[in-house]
Design a protein around this motif. Sequence first.
Motif, PDB file in Angstrom:
ATOM      1  N   THR A  19       0.792  -1.374   0.065  1.00  0.00           N
ATOM      2  CA  THR A  19       0.205  -0.071   0.222  1.00  0.00           C
ATOM      3  C   THR A  19       0.324   1.514   0.138  1.00  0.00           C
ATOM      4  OG1 THR A  19      -1.907  -0.874   1.284  1.00  0.00           O
ATOM      5  CG2 THR A  19      -1.619   1.356   1.291  1.00  0.00           C
ATOM      6  N   ILE A  21       3.863   1.557  -0.948  1.00  0.00           N
ATOM      7  CA  ILE A  21       5.057   1.278  -2.431  1.00  0.00           C
ATOM      8  C   ILE A  21       3.774   1.795  -3.440  1.00  0.00           C
ATOM      9  CG2 ILE A  21       6.193   0.651  -3.683  1.00  0.00           C
ATOM     10  CD1 ILE A  21       7.361  -1.519  -2.060  1.00  0.00           C
ATOM     11  N   LEU A  22       2.659   0.953  -3.339  1.00  0.00           N
ATOM     12  CA  LEU A  22       2.473   1.194  -4.885  1.00  0.00           C
ATOM     13  C   LEU A  22       0.847   2.345  -4.618  1.00  0.00           C
ATOM     14  CD1 LEU A  22       1.692  -2.636  -5.416  1.00  0.00           C
ATOM     15  CD2 LEU A  22       3.024  -0.867  -6.751  1.00  0.00           C
ATOM     16  N   GLY A  23       0.620   1.994  -3.982  1.00  0.00           N
ATOM     17  CA  GLY A  23      -1.021   3.190  -3.087  1.00  0.00           C
ATOM     18  C   GLY A  23      -0.205   4.628  -2.817  1.00  0.00           C
ATOM     19  N   ILE A  24       0.517   4.809  -2.619  1.00  0.00           N
ATOM     20  CA  ILE A  24       1.233   6.314  -2.313  1.00  0.00           C
ATOM     21  C   ILE A  24       2.310   6.447  -2.885  1.00  0.00           C
ATOM     22  CG2 ILE A  24       1.746   7.584  -0.116  1.00  0.00           C
ATOM     23  CD1 ILE A  24      -1.192   6.426   0.269  1.00  0.00           C
ATOM     24  N   TYR A  26       3.872   5.682  -5.662  1.00  0.00           N
ATOM     25  CA  TYR A  26       3.800   5.435  -7.218  1.00  0.00           C
ATOM     26  C   TYR A  26       2.345   7.014  -7.473  1.00  0.00           C
ATOM     27  CZ  TYR A  26       0.497   3.830 -10.909  1.00  0.00           C
ATOM     28  OH  TYR A  26       0.605   4.004 -12.479  1.00  0.00           O
ATOM     29  N   PRO A  27       1.590   6.288  -7.023  1.00  0.00           N
ATOM     30  CA  PRO A  27       0.404   7.814  -7.486  1.00  0.00           C
ATOM     31  C   PRO A  27       0.899   9.676  -7.040  1.00  0.00           C
ATOM     32  CG  PRO A  27      -0.482   7.297  -5.653  1.00  0.00           C
ATOM     33  CD  PRO A  27       0.725   6.148  -6.720  1.00  0.00           C
ATOM     34  N   LEU A  28       1.993   9.711  -5.996  1.00  0.00           N
ATOM     35  CA  LEU A  28       2.344  10.670  -5.860  1.00  0.00           C
ATOM     36  C   LEU A  28       3.978  11.075  -6.961  1.00  0.00           C
ATOM     37  CD1 LEU A  28       2.869  11.218  -2.111  1.00  0.00           C
ATOM     38  CD2 LEU A  28       1.188  12.164  -2.871  1.00  0.00           C
ATOM     39  N   LEU A  29       4.491   9.813  -6.842  1.00  0.00           N
ATOM     40  CA  LEU A  29       5.157  10.065  -7.931  1.00  0.00           C
ATOM     41  C   LEU A  29       4.718  11.134  -9.302  1.00  0.00           C
ATOM     42  CD1 LEU A  29       8.604   9.286  -9.419  1.00  0.00           C
ATOM     43  CD2 LEU A  29       7.803   7.556 -10.268  1.00  0.00           C
ATOM     44  N   ILE A  30       3.793   9.800  -9.943  1.00  0.00           N
ATOM     45  CA  ILE A  30       3.258  10.425 -11.488  1.00  0.00           C
ATOM     46  C   ILE A  30       2.277  11.639 -11.415  1.00  0.00           C
ATOM     47  CG2 ILE A  30       1.410   9.193 -13.043  1.00  0.00           C
ATOM     48  CD1 ILE A  30       3.883   7.648 -12.593  1.00  0.00           C
ATOM     49  N   THR A  31       2.284  11.782 -10.186  1.00  0.00           N
ATOM     50  CA  THR A  31       1.687  13.326 -10.133  1.00  0.00           C
ATOM     51  C   THR A  31       2.698  14.361 -10.077  1.00  0.00           C
ATOM     52  OG1 THR A  31      -0.070  12.463  -8.324  1.00  0.00           O
ATOM     53  CG2 THR A  31       0.009  14.906  -8.390  1.00  0.00           C
ATOM     54  N   ILE A  33       5.282  14.279 -11.218  1.00  0.00           N
ATOM     55  CA  ILE A  33       6.233  14.181 -13.151  1.00  0.00           C
ATOM     56  C   ILE A  33       4.724  15.351 -13.937  1.00  0.00           C
ATOM     57  CG2 ILE A  33       7.140  13.150 -15.374  1.00  0.00           C
ATOM     58  CD1 ILE A  33       7.701  10.711 -12.552  1.00  0.00           C
ATOM     59  N   SER A  34       3.856  14.689 -14.050  1.00  0.00           N
ATOM     60  CA  SER A  34       3.114  14.760 -14.478  1.00  0.00           C
ATOM     61  C   SER A  34       2.342  16.600 -14.596  1.00  0.00           C
ATOM     62  CB  SER A  34       1.748  14.005 -14.331  1.00  0.00           C
ATOM     63  OG  SER A  34       1.356  12.787 -14.669  1.00  0.00           O
ATOM     64  N   GLN A  35       2.282  17.163 -12.987  1.00  0.00           N
ATOM     65  CA  GLN A  35       1.994  18.610 -13.103  1.00  0.00           C
ATOM     66  C   GLN A  35       3.607  19.162 -13.823  1.00  0.00           C
ATOM     67  OE1 GLN A  35      -0.399  19.771 -11.710  1.00  0.00           O
ATOM     68  NE2 GLN A  35      -1.793  18.091 -11.853  1.00  0.00           N
TER      69      GLN A  35
ATOM     70  N   MET B 129      -6.632   5.111  -4.683  1.00  0.00           N
ATOM     71  CA  MET B 129      -5.088   5.311  -4.794  1.00  0.00           C
ATOM     72  C   MET B 129      -4.905   3.734  -3.798  1.00  0.00           C
ATOM     73  SD  MET B 129      -3.849   8.841  -4.186  1.00  0.00           S
ATOM     74  CE  MET B 129      -2.486   9.380  -2.685  1.00  0.00           C
ATOM     75  N   ALA B 130      -4.958   4.585  -3.029  1.00  0.00           N
ATOM     76  CA  ALA B 130      -4.381   3.839  -2.190  1.00  0.00           C
ATOM     77  C   ALA B 130      -5.251   2.247  -1.751  1.00  0.00           C
ATOM     78  CB  ALA B 130      -4.023   4.585  -0.571  1.00  0.00           C
ATOM     79  N   VAL B 134      -3.915  -0.270  -5.443  1.00  0.00           N
ATOM     80  CA  VAL B 134      -3.024  -1.392  -5.213  1.00  0.00           C
ATOM     81  C   VAL B 134      -3.609  -2.403  -4.987  1.00  0.00           C
ATOM     82  CG1 VAL B 134      -2.085  -2.347  -2.560  1.00  0.00           C
ATOM     83  CG2 VAL B 134      -2.348   0.584  -2.794  1.00  0.00           C
ATOM     84  N   LEU B 186       2.957   8.338 -17.277  1.00  0.00           N
ATOM     85  CA  LEU B 186       3.417   9.495 -18.092  1.00  0.00           C
ATOM     86  C   LEU B 186       2.831   9.617 -19.619  1.00  0.00           C
ATOM     87  CD1 LEU B 186       6.173   9.148 -16.344  1.00  0.00           C
ATOM     88  CD2 LEU B 186       4.497  10.963 -15.832  1.00  0.00           C
ATOM     89  N   GLN B 195      -4.245  13.999 -14.059  1.00  0.00           N
ATOM     90  CA  GLN B 195      -3.755  13.288 -12.456  1.00  0.00           C
ATOM     91  C   GLN B 195      -3.475  14.127 -11.822  1.00  0.00           C
ATOM     92  OE1 GLN B 195      -2.861  10.335 -12.132  1.00  0.00           O
ATOM     93  NE2 GLN B 195      -1.644  10.925 -10.306  1.00  0.00           N
ATOM     94  N   PHE B 197      -4.773  16.256  -7.122  1.00  0.00           N
ATOM     95  CA  PHE B 197      -5.900  16.122  -6.347  1.00  0.00           C
ATOM     96  C   PHE B 197      -6.838  16.719  -5.982  1.00  0.00           C
ATOM     97  CE2 PHE B 197      -1.079  14.001  -5.294  1.00  0.00           C
ATOM     98  CZ  PHE B 197      -1.577  12.091  -5.276  1.00  0.00           C
ATOM     99  N   SER B 220      -2.289   7.878 -13.141  1.00  0.00           N
ATOM    100  CA  SER B 220      -1.565   6.417 -12.447  1.00  0.00           C
ATOM    101  C   SER B 220      -2.933   5.093 -12.384  1.00  0.00           C
ATOM    102  CB  SER B 220      -1.260   6.765 -11.099  1.00  0.00           C
ATOM    103  OG  SER B 220      -2.252   7.606 -10.063  1.00  0.00           O
TER     104      SER B 220
END
Lengths: 205, 553
Positions: A19, A21-24, A26-31, A33-35, B129-130, B134, B186, B195, B197, B220
């Motif tokens: 959760t 790694i993949l749920g917090i 990962y989406p933060l990283l994509i957000t 970079i995208s932003q 997302m969480a 997941v 991406l 993408q 919040f 994502s």
Amino acid sequence: MPTFLRTHLTALRMLLVMTVILGIAYPLLITGISQLAFPAKANGSVVKADGKEIGSSLLGQSFDLPKQNPDDPDEQAQPDPKWFQPRPSAGGYDPKSSGASNLGPNSDELLKAVEERRAAVAAFDGVDPASVPPDALTASGSGLDPQISVAYAEQQVKRVAEARGVPAERLEQLVAQYTDGRSLGFLGQPGVNVVLLNRAVADLK
Amino acid sequence: MSATLAGWLQAVALVGALALCYRPLGDYIARLLTTAKHLRAEKALYRLVGVDGDADQRWPVYLRSVLAFSALSVLFLYGLIRLQTHLLLSLGVPEMEAHQAWNTAISFTANTNWQSYSGESAMGHLVQMAGLAVQNFVSAAVGIAVVAALIRGFTRNRTDRVGNFWVDLTRISLRLLLPIAIVFALVLAANGVVQNFHGFHEVTTLTGGQQAVPGGPVASQEVIKLLGTNGGGFYNANSAHPFENPTGFTNLVEIFLILVIAFSLPRTFGRMVGDHRQGYAIVAVMGLFWVASAVLITFFEHQHGGTALQAAGAAMEGKEQRLGIAGSSLFAASTTLTSTGAVNSFHDSYTPFGGGLTIFNMMLGEIAPGGTGSGLYGMLILAIVAVFVAGLMVGRTPEYLGKKLGGREMKFASLYILTTPTIVLIGAGTAIALPGERAGMLNSGAHGFSEVLYAFTSAANNNGSAFGGITVNTAWYDTALGLAMVFGRFLPMVFVLALAGSLARQQPVPASAGTLPTHKPLFVGLLSGVVLIVVGLTYFPALALGPIAEGLH
């Protein structure tokens, strides 16, 4: 510790790690970079007119006349002849309730709706009912389709030109300008973006 | 360019891209599933979780790990959904009822992503997302882990060990799914998939009205929803929503993501059993059904059968202008032949035969190419049945890849095949027999029956798409479909893992003159026939009452 309990504790710890790694992360990283790299797209392709946000180029909107009585839920909104009209929408172009009609191919309700739309659109645009294109008669999947077919846009030129008192040739140029071809030349189907077209139409005069 | 030519070019581009990935991706997955080396980060993770990464498990232990992980996932997700109104980024959504939260938690854990809620009004960003995303990753990884154990059953001899579930899960999630997801998230975001919040963002439209532009970490989640063959839309309109699927290009990317792992896994299988030709035979059968289904659905949609669609002049009800008939039909075939269930157009409004084929695709057991992992193990079970049928014809004990298929193996294979039809037919039959549940249909007559049949077929096969007119947010449907999803997902896994254990224990038998070669066109034909006959005979009466009756009317 009994095996049964140990397996479940392992499972719980694994789930929590995943959760994070993949749920917090990962989406933060994509957000992030995208932003940084393409903020306009990542934030919904919002379009402006006269400096004010008027919607998204990806989301259709309705172009109806104001209701006679805004509090009457039974009153049908009437299309405004000054604007190019979008496709019918199952959710009235409200992004809070996207979706389709889900009416079946042999549904009497859908058949009636198609026939009524054909008559109404033909009368509204002053054309032969048989020539009204299918996208003007059917609701989209999302209820937010921003596009109409080129045929439907061209059919509306005369009516919009008369309602606005602008030359039809000018509108035809705009229709051509806001026609999106297929992606990469072969993916999807060409269409005219109604929101962008109407924004340009509003700028004429 | 004509629409027909563009439609064919789209298919050719897709097949080309999948063919290019077949070897490298299949080989990469095979390495992940066989190497003894752990990454340093993985070693740290195993220490944290308390797992011995070098110890292989017996099949009952592997199964217990799968079930424990899935059970905790359901509980965790259920808690997260029920408590979301108190959490960050909940966007003021109302509290979800217990039966719906239970249904949703099971749905995402079972790789189904059946949605009786509507995303934009029922889910906050944090749960999406969480919680949901997941499960999109790990439920897909569970499927691949189970097929890895089955393949090890063929490759290993005289052992009771079929692999380590925790290692398989970790490697598949972090070394296979995550890197692909990052790249394509991406790509999607660069093409207009949102993408961020934000919540709803009010704007004043051109006519002076109000419109709420939605937000969310969509790209994502979108990418793993497709790559993991999950299918749960961020928004109610799923991949028809312009914020999930804005252009013809993103549409092709999304179809590619649905198919790429499932179509590459036969290569993994061929590589692990040491004979690439075995992989080619399996992928040939998968490809055959996929091509046939895509061509037929596209054909029927172009014909636009049905009184209402005939009156409209094209089957554009429930379809997006930018995607068109060809882009929608190809997506529909791919999503129902895998366990995805994402939709870019609404199947309830498809032509009788086009929509009927989407049901039939799921009834095939989602094996062409099927869900991540689940597609391949489903197809391998049918391959075992095909070998068995051939063995009966010549009166020999059948063998597949050097392993004898005796009574024990055939029992597990038969139980696997019987599970889903039993759930589908009992579930649909019960719903139709109950007046209150019958009232859930939106459409009437044969099409209404198809809505109910579709719902149980979709749930039991872990697809998740729907003939969306049916009203399923009731305690009865949430409970019944939830049970269909649990049993449809985990009972087959029990039989697959038991089979894996039973195969791994055997001493291999050398191939003889009487062994049926399982890499030749003859076997491809035989296996295709078994797929059609097993499915056709099981579901034909139900299909006759629904889509066939409607189409011939």
